[in-house]
Design an enzyme around this catalytic site. Structure first.
Site, mmCIF file in Angstrom:
data_model
loop_
_atom_site.group_PDB
_atom_site.id
_atom_site.type_symbol
_atom_site.label_atom_id
_atom_site.label_comp_id
_atom_site.label_asym_id
_atom_site.label_seq_id
_atom_site.Cartn_x
_atom_site.Cartn_y
_atom_site.Cartn_z
ATOM 1 N N ASP A 210 0.862 -1.169 0.000
ATOM 2 C CA ASP A 210 0.000 0.000 0.000
ATOM 3 C C ASP A 210 0.907 1.230 0.000
ATOM 4 O O ASP A 210 2.100 1.134 0.331
ATOM 5 C CB ASP A 210 -0.893 -0.034 1.252
ATOM 6 C CG ASP A 210 -1.676 1.243 1.445
ATOM 7 O OD1 ASP A 210 -2.334 1.687 0.491
ATOM 8 O OD2 ASP A 210 -1.616 1.802 2.561
ATOM 9 N N ASP B 218 -0.283 5.127 0.889
ATOM 10 C CA ASP B 218 -0.596 6.083 1.954
ATOM 11 C C ASP B 218 -0.598 5.425 3.325
ATOM 12 O O ASP B 218 -1.331 4.468 3.575
ATOM 13 C CB ASP B 218 -1.976 6.703 1.712
ATOM 14 C CG ASP B 218 -2.000 7.651 0.522
ATOM 15 O OD1 ASP B 218 -0.924 8.110 0.107
ATOM 16 O OD2 ASP B 218 -3.104 7.947 0.032
#
Length: 206
Positions: free
Chosen positions: A43, A45
């Site tokens: 991922d 953020d």
């Protein structure tokens, strides 16, 4: 504005309140002889960098100063979290990872910022976060959709994938596919990386 973007992000399930790990240079766990993933997905953020894209006032274009720091158009600095830089640099340059693909899997509503941000972060000579990755599924929606697309494009079995994410529900959603999912509430840390490698090897050995 930033306040409105935060409200939208809260409605879509993104959070940014967890204390993040500071940048670090990890001492790697020994991985010789361990089964290695054919694909490692991250991922973005809150897992690899901070602030999250929705928290920026300026966004793209991004600039890089003489020290390699990355800033958005409003002069806000984006930092890599914890051991993120060291982990990605190892994946990009260490021969032991030559056979492992790297993917980014993000639900951000600002892919038009995330892509140039990836291009701005330099890890080694002629290597950026963008260039060292083969697959980039960066758009809103369920991450099971992202991984199904990666599976189709790469041919890599879900059981040969390792995934790191700072949001637990993304791990919960993707784990039934057979992916080894590691929850990283403080972002990418040395402990999370080593746990991921150990859990993956354990699953493959069972």
């Amino acid at each position: 504005n930033k306040a409105a973007r935060r409200a939208v992000s809260r409605c879509s399930g993104t959070s940014g309140t967890t204390k993040l790990a500071k940048p670090s240079r990890p001492g790697w766990a020994k991985s010789a002889g361990m089964s290695k993933p054919k694909l490692i997905a991250f991922d973005l953020d809150g897992t690899l960098w901070h602030p999250e894209m929705y928290q920026l006032d300026g966004g793209a274009p991004f600039r890089v100063d003489a020290k390699g720091n990355v800033f958005d158009s409003a002069n806000e600095r984006i930092d890599l979290i914890g051991a993120s830089r060291a982990i990605l640099t190892q994946l990009a340059t260490d021969p032991q990872w030559k056979g492992t693909h790297v993917a980014y899997v993000s639900r951000t509503e600002y892919p038009e910022w995330a892509i140039p941000c990836l291009q701005a972060f330099k890890l080694a000579p002629n290597v950026t976060m963008f260039s060292m990755s083969e697959y980039r599924e960066i758009y809103p929606g369920s991450k099971t959709t992202h991984f199904k697309q990666i599976h189709r494009a790469s041919g890599v079995a879900y059981e040969d994938m390792l995934f790191f994410d700072n949001e637990r529900w993304n791990c919960t959603d993707c784990a039934p596919l057979g992916i080894t999912c590691i929850y990283t509430p403080r972002g990418m840390t040395e402990a999370a990386w080593n746990e991921g490698l150990a859990q993956f090897a354990k699953k493959r050995a069972s």
